[in-house]
Design a protein around this motif. Structure first.
Motif, PDB file in Angstrom:
ATOM      1  N   ALA A  33      -7.837  48.191  18.168  1.00 31.39           N
ATOM      2  CA  ALA A  33      -8.786  48.394  19.270  1.00 31.39           C
ATOM      3  C   ALA A  33      -9.994  47.470  19.129  1.00 31.39           C
ATOM      4  O   ALA A  33     -10.790  47.339  20.055  1.00 31.39           O
ATOM      5  CB  ALA A  33      -9.241  49.852  19.308  1.00 31.39           C
ATOM      6  N   TRP A  34     -10.112  46.830  17.957  1.00 32.45           N
ATOM      7  CA  TRP A  34     -11.298  45.999  17.711  1.00 32.45           C
ATOM      8  C   TRP A  34     -11.444  44.892  18.739  1.00 32.45           C
ATOM      9  O   TRP A  34     -12.550  44.522  19.112  1.00 32.45           O
ATOM     10  CB  TRP A  34     -11.230  45.390  16.298  1.00 32.45           C
ATOM     11  N   ARG A  35     -10.315  44.372  19.199  1.00 29.02           N
ATOM     12  CA  ARG A  35     -10.393  43.236  20.136  1.00 29.02           C
ATOM     13  C   ARG A  35     -10.993  43.647  21.471  1.00 29.02           C
ATOM     14  O   ARG A  35     -11.408  42.801  22.252  1.00 29.02           O
ATOM     15  CB  ARG A  35      -9.021  42.599  20.339  1.00 29.02           C
ATOM     16  N   HIS A  36     -11.060  44.940  21.699  1.00 28.22           N
ATOM     17  CA  HIS A  36     -11.645  45.404  22.959  1.00 28.22           C
ATOM     18  C   HIS A  36     -13.065  45.916  22.769  1.00 28.22           C
ATOM     19  O   HIS A  36     -13.679  46.431  23.699  1.00 28.22           O
ATOM     20  CB  HIS A  36     -10.786  46.526  23.558  1.00 28.22           C
ATOM     21  N   MET A  37     -13.581  45.800  21.541  1.00 29.91           N
ATOM     22  CA  MET A  37     -14.901  46.344  21.248  1.00 29.91           C
ATOM     23  C   MET A  37     -15.926  45.224  21.037  1.00 29.91           C
ATOM     24  O   MET A  37     -15.575  44.066  20.879  1.00 29.91           O
ATOM     25  CB  MET A  37     -14.832  47.225  19.984  1.00 29.91           C
ATOM     26  N   GLN A  38     -17.172  45.612  21.022  1.00 33.25           N
ATOM     27  CA  GLN A  38     -18.236  44.669  20.715  1.00 33.25           C
ATOM     28  C   GLN A  38     -18.235  44.394  19.219  1.00 33.25           C
ATOM     29  O   GLN A  38     -17.970  45.288  18.410  1.00 33.25           O
ATOM     30  CB  GLN A  38     -19.593  45.232  21.127  1.00 33.25           C
ATOM     31  N   LYS A  39     -18.601  43.153  18.877  1.00 28.40           N
ATOM     32  CA  LYS A  39     -18.570  42.750  17.486  1.00 28.40           C
ATOM     33  C   LYS A  39     -19.404  43.663  16.587  1.00 28.40           C
ATOM     34  O   LYS A  39     -18.940  44.102  15.527  1.00 28.40           O
ATOM     35  CB  LYS A  39     -19.075  41.308  17.363  1.00 28.40           C
ATOM     36  N   GLU A  40     -20.622  43.959  17.010  1.00 29.16           N
ATOM     37  CA  GLU A  40     -21.501  44.774  16.160  1.00 29.16           C
ATOM     38  C   GLU A  40     -20.982  46.198  16.018  1.00 29.16           C
ATOM     39  O   GLU A  40     -21.197  46.860  15.002  1.00 29.16           O
ATOM     40  CB  GLU A  40     -22.927  44.766  16.706  1.00 29.16           C
ATOM     41  N   GLU A  41     -20.296  46.648  17.042  1.00 30.48           N
ATOM     42  CA  GLU A  41     -19.699  47.983  16.996  1.00 30.48           C
ATOM     43  C   GLU A  41     -18.585  48.017  15.943  1.00 30.48           C
ATOM     44  O   GLU A  41     -18.489  48.948  15.142  1.00 30.48           O
ATOM     45  CB  GLU A  41     -19.132  48.302  18.388  1.00 30.48           C
ATOM     46  N   VAL A  42     -17.766  46.983  15.956  1.00 30.92           N
ATOM     47  CA  VAL A  42     -16.683  46.901  14.972  1.00 30.92           C
ATOM     48  C   VAL A  42     -17.257  46.785  13.574  1.00 30.92           C
ATOM     49  O   VAL A  42     -16.804  47.441  12.628  1.00 30.92           O
ATOM     50  CB  VAL A  42     -15.776  45.688  15.262  1.00 30.92           C
ATOM     51  N   ARG A  43     -18.271  45.957  13.458  1.00 30.89           N
ATOM     52  CA  ARG A  43     -18.886  45.739  12.155  1.00 30.89           C
ATOM     53  C   ARG A  43     -19.446  47.041  11.587  1.00 30.89           C
ATOM     54  O   ARG A  43     -19.278  47.362  10.414  1.00 30.89           O
ATOM     55  CB  ARG A  43     -19.998  44.698  12.290  1.00 30.89           C
ATOM     56  N   ALA A  44     -20.080  47.803  12.446  1.00 31.22           N
ATOM     57  CA  ALA A  44     -20.625  49.093  12.016  1.00 31.22           C
ATOM     58  C   ALA A  44     -19.503  50.032  11.588  1.00 31.22           C
ATOM     59  O   ALA A  44     -19.622  50.752  10.587  1.00 31.22           O
ATOM     60  CB  ALA A  44     -21.448  49.708  13.147  1.00 31.22           C
ATOM     61  N   GLU A  45     -18.412  50.017  12.341  1.00 25.76           N
ATOM     62  CA  GLU A  45     -17.274  50.862  11.967  1.00 25.76           C
ATOM     63  C   GLU A  45     -16.719  50.463  10.600  1.00 25.76           C
ATOM     64  O   GLU A  45     -16.433  51.301   9.754  1.00 25.76           O
ATOM     65  CB  GLU A  45     -16.172  50.768  13.028  1.00 25.76           C
ATOM     66  N   LEU A  46     -16.610  49.159  10.406  1.00 26.15           N
ATOM     67  CA  LEU A  46     -16.099  48.657   9.128  1.00 26.15           C
ATOM     68  C   LEU A  46     -17.010  49.076   7.969  1.00 26.15           C
ATOM     69  O   LEU A  46     -16.541  49.529   6.925  1.00 26.15           O
ATOM     70  CB  LEU A  46     -15.983  47.129   9.166  1.00 26.15           C
ATOM     71  N   LEU A  47     -18.310  48.925   8.172  1.00 25.22           N
ATOM     72  CA  LEU A  47     -19.259  49.235   7.101  1.00 25.22           C
ATOM     73  C   LEU A  47     -19.278  50.719   6.767  1.00 25.22           C
ATOM     74  O   LEU A  47     -19.757  51.114   5.704  1.00 25.22           O
ATOM     75  CB  LEU A  47     -20.661  48.747   7.488  1.00 25.22           C
ATOM     76  N   GLY A  48     -18.734  51.541   7.659  1.00 24.08           N
ATOM     77  CA  GLY A  48     -18.651  52.967   7.395  1.00 24.08           C
ATOM     78  C   GLY A  48     -17.470  53.345   6.516  1.00 24.08           C
ATOM     79  O   GLY A  48     -17.355  54.481   6.059  1.00 24.08           O
ATOM     80  N   ILE A  49     -16.578  52.390   6.281  1.00 24.17           N
ATOM     81  CA  ILE A  49     -15.392  52.659   5.466  1.00 24.17           C
ATOM     82  C   ILE A  49     -15.732  52.453   4.002  1.00 24.17           C
ATOM     83  O   ILE A  49     -16.376  51.457   3.640  1.00 24.17           O
ATOM     84  CB  ILE A  49     -14.235  51.719   5.884  1.00 24.17           C
ATOM     85  N   LYS A  50     -15.300  53.373   3.158  1.00 24.77           N
ATOM     86  CA  LYS A  50     -15.629  53.278   1.735  1.00 24.77           C
ATOM     87  C   LYS A  50     -15.014  52.024   1.132  1.00 24.77           C
ATOM     88  O   LYS A  50     -13.840  51.739   1.343  1.00 24.77           O
ATOM     89  CB  LYS A  50     -15.131  54.512   0.993  1.00 24.77           C
ATOM     90  N   GLY A  51     -15.851  51.265   0.423  1.00 26.06           N
ATOM     91  CA  GLY A  51     -15.382  50.029  -0.189  1.00 26.06           C
ATOM     92  C   GLY A  51     -15.623  48.804   0.676  1.00 26.06           C
ATOM     93  O   GLY A  51     -15.397  47.691   0.235  1.00 26.06           O
ATOM     94  N   VAL A  52     -16.078  49.025   1.905  1.00 22.68           N
ATOM     95  CA  VAL A  52     -16.377  47.900   2.792  1.00 22.68           C
ATOM     96  C   VAL A  52     -17.872  47.659   2.821  1.00 22.68           C
ATOM     97  O   VAL A  52     -18.637  48.499   3.266  1.00 22.68           O
ATOM     98  CB  VAL A  52     -15.883  48.152   4.234  1.00 22.68           C
ATOM     99  N   GLY A  53     -18.281  46.496   2.320  1.00 22.87           N
ATOM    100  CA  GLY A  53     -19.668  46.067   2.413  1.00 22.87           C
ATOM    101  C   GLY A  53     -19.739  44.875   3.354  1.00 22.87           C
ATOM    102  O   GLY A  53     -18.801  44.601   4.105  1.00 22.87           O
ATOM    103  N   GLU A  54     -20.834  44.130   3.284  1.00 14.97           N
ATOM    104  CA  GLU A  54     -21.019  43.028   4.219  1.00 14.97           C
ATOM    105  C   GLU A  54     -19.959  41.948   4.080  1.00 14.97           C
ATOM    106  O   GLU A  54     -19.462  41.415   5.070  1.00 14.97           O
ATOM    107  CB  GLU A  54     -22.395  42.411   4.004  1.00 14.97           C
ATOM    108  N   LYS A  55     -19.620  41.637   2.845  1.00 12.60           N
ATOM    109  CA  LYS A  55     -18.658  40.539   2.679  1.00 12.60           C
ATOM    110  C   LYS A  55     -17.271  40.935   3.171  1.00 12.60           C
ATOM    111  O   LYS A  55     -16.606  40.162   3.860  1.00 12.60           O
ATOM    112  CB  LYS A  55     -18.556  40.104   1.229  1.00 12.60           C
ATOM    113  N   VAL A  56     -16.819  42.130   2.803  1.00 11.12           N
ATOM    114  CA  VAL A  56     -15.495  42.580   3.232  1.00 11.12           C
ATOM    115  C   VAL A  56     -15.453  42.695   4.757  1.00 11.12           C
ATOM    116  O   VAL A  56     -14.483  42.280   5.401  1.00 11.12           O
ATOM    117  CB  VAL A  56     -15.120  43.920   2.560  1.00 11.12           C
TER     118      VAL A  56
END
Length: 290
Positions: free
Chosen positions: A201-224
């Motif tokens: 679904a990421w391709r249909h979302m805003q970049k910052e929205e996806v980024r925030a979702e990613l950063l909410g996942i355990k083990g995902v920081g800025e680089k990942v």
DNA sequence: CTCCAGGCTGAGC
DNA sequence: GCTCAGCATGGA
């Protein structure tokens, strides 16, 4: 840009008239882990449920064990062959000797459009790890838990599905030797399998929205998060990977400002090889151009 | 033996 | 906000 020509010969699909593309630059710059180099400079690879063997002679790319339709619908997008990199490189190189050098190290590099679920797990595994071991862990993960496909006489394993990984016992994953990253993998797999995170679904979302979702996942920081976004090629716009570089520099260079000069110095000192320069080029591609 | 590899988390300021 | 030890693993 000259139009690419598709033709068939001896059961292979040929793509001719290629410009600004080199298999080695693209596959060895550190953006992917699942292409295997074979004899005669042939590369065996997979994306999703599609396998292929690629080889290149000058401006001709040869696809084995696939169809013209798959070349058009799968491989040209995956390899980002429809984009005009000449104008991108020209713009990047303008008034920038270090970028000129970076580009000259990997002039045929292209930014792959890889599977987002696969990228999430791949970059989770990459943290505090070395490239050969990252490759090994991913290989084991696919061989043990992915579905086998044939490519000519080769067998290639698909990247395991979220459901498959989420359904494993914790000790099943021990075979991958992922260390403490195992729980990150399992947690991410559970999130995706249960529908709380949907990489497709990421391709249909805003970049910052996806980024925030990613950063909410355990083990995902800025680089990942940045690498996941970057190497799926989902967002062809300003990309915040410079924030990662800036953070690294803040640690290593006691500065807080990420000037272009400091970034170049970082690249010079940190990377002395083709892969490093190609990577800097990649980062610039993503950040400033695409 | 120690140090490091394409970081991140959680605790303690 | 910031710093920093600890984290599994394997190679140098």
């Amino acid at each position: 840009m000259k139009l690419k020509q598709i033709s068939e010969k001896d059961g292979c699909i040929l793509l001719s008239g290629l410009q600004d593309f080199d298999l080695i630059h693209t596959f060895t710059c550190g953006q992917c882990f699942r292409w295997q180099q074979r004899a005669d400079n042939r590369w065996l690879g997979i994306t999703g449920e599609h396998t292929v063997i690629l080889s290149q002679t000058d401006d001709v790319l040869v696809f084995e064990h696939t169809t013209a339709q798959a070349v058009e619908s799968i491989w040209i997008p995956y390899l980002d062959l429809a984009r005009n990199y000449a104008v991108i490189k020209e713009r990047l190189a303008q008034d920038d000797p270090i970028m000129q050098r970076a580009i000259s190290y990997g002039p045929g590099l292209r930014l792959l459009n890889q599977d987002p679920w696969e990228m999430l797990i791949t970059w989770l595994i990459s943290q505090n790890n070395g490239i050969p071991r990252i490759t090994s862990i991913i290989d084991t993960l696919c061989r043990c838990f992915g579905e086998p496909l044939t490519c000519g006489s080769d067998v290639v394993y698909q990247f395991p599905t979220p459901e498959r990984l989420a359904g494993l016992d914790s000790c099943d994953l021990d075979i991958c030797r992922a260390g403490y990253r195992k729980e990150y993998i399992q947690n991410a797999a559970a999130l995706v399998a249960e529908g709380n995170v949907d990489p497709y679904a990421w391709r249909h979302m805003q970049k910052e929205e996806v980024r925030a979702e990613l950063l909410g996942i355990k083990g995902v920081g800025e680089k990942v998060a940045d690498c996941t976004l970057l190497f799926t090629g989902l967002f062809k716009e300003v990309f915040p990977v410079d924030r990662w570089v800036k953070r690294v520099m803040a640690t290593w260079y006691m500065g807080t400002e990420a000037s272009t000069e400091a970034l170049h110095r970082y690249a010079e000192e940190r990377f002395g090889d083709l892969a490093g320069y190609a990577q800097e080029y990649l980062f610039y591609l993503a950040r400033d151009v695409l």
